[in-house]
Design a protein around this motif. Structure first.
Motif, PDB file in Angstrom:
ATOM      1  N   MET A   1       7.727  -5.713   0.151  1.00 56.52           N
ATOM      2  CA  MET A   1       7.066  -4.762  -0.763  1.00 56.52           C
ATOM      3  C   MET A   1       6.881  -5.417  -2.126  1.00 56.52           C
ATOM      4  N   ASP A  38       5.166   4.992  -3.995  1.00 60.72           N
ATOM      5  CA  ASP A  38       4.832   3.915  -3.055  1.00 60.72           C
ATOM      6  C   ASP A  38       3.379   4.093  -2.647  1.00 60.72           C
ATOM      7  N   THR A  40      -0.177   1.745  -0.543  1.00 55.42           N
ATOM      8  CA  THR A  40      -0.639   0.568   0.189  1.00 55.42           C
ATOM      9  C   THR A  40      -1.989   0.177  -0.386  1.00 55.42           C
ATOM     10  N   SER A  46       2.303  -3.325   0.845  1.00 54.29           N
ATOM     11  CA  SER A  46       3.071  -2.162   0.390  1.00 54.29           C
ATOM     12  C   SER A  46       3.409  -2.355  -1.081  1.00 54.29           C
TER      13      SER A  46
END
Length: 195
Positions: A1, A38, A40, A46
């Motif tokens: 991430m 969070d 994408t 991510s």
């Protein structure tokens, strides 16, 4: 991430070629008003976004990853109510009055010269229709106004640490000419009496 903890308002200062090459991330208003989320991006990465509390992310802003990579924010289309004045029976003042009443209810509101946008709410939609306004459910980007001391919603001025400088904010929009003129006028006037 990929961790992100920096935001460049409107991508200001970045070369157009860098902005064009940057990955994008589409976020709706619900996410963009949070400082931690969070997501994408368009390359499938991510993202873990950790911005200073109170930061509002706007379409056109650029997120900077801890590895230096750039991610341009796109305001995602989402369901909103688009409110316009009735051409036959209404006036632009009806829209102004509606904005005032919605503001009193602390409704997140995008202001345009010929329409208002707000998040779907059937009770408010009915109230607006009773005031002879036309209410359409549409799917569009939503950029509501900030608070009284926040930067404008359309990315013309910085937000984040520059919030609260209301006086400087007014000058960002080219209103300083009148102020400087008045200042110079007073200054000359004072000198005239001083001699």
């Amino acid at each position: 991430m990929l961790t992100i903890n920096k935001l460049i308002p409107g991508g200001r200062g970045l070369a157009a070629v860098l902005l064009k090459r940057a990955a994008t991330v589409e976020l709706d208003w619900d996410v963009r008003q949070k400082s931690r989320f969070d997501a994408t991006d368009s390359t499938g990465r991510s993202l873990g976004v950790f911005l200073p509390r109170g930061t509002v992310v706007r379409g056109g802003d650029v997120l900077v990853g801890e590895d230096g990579s750039l991610v341009r924010v796109v305001a995602a289309a989402q369901p909103v109510l688009k409110v316009t004045a009735c051409a036959e029976h209404g006036t632009p003042f009806d829209l102004l009055r509606a904005a005032y009443h919605l503001g009193n209810r602390h409704v997140a509101l995008e202001l345009q010269s010929d329409h208002l946008k707000l998040e779907p709410d059937h009770v408010l939609a009915d109230l607006l229709r009773q005031r002879h306004l036309i209410v359409h459910e549409v799917t569009e980007a939503f950029e509501p106004e900030g608070g009284a001391y926040a930067a404008p919603a359309h990315g013309h001025a910085p937000h984040g640490h520059d919030q609260g400088h209301g006086h400087d904010h007014a000058h960002d929009h080219g209103h300083d000419h009148g102020h400087d003129h008045d200042h110079e006028h007073r200054h000359k006037h004072e000198h005239g009496h001083g001699h």
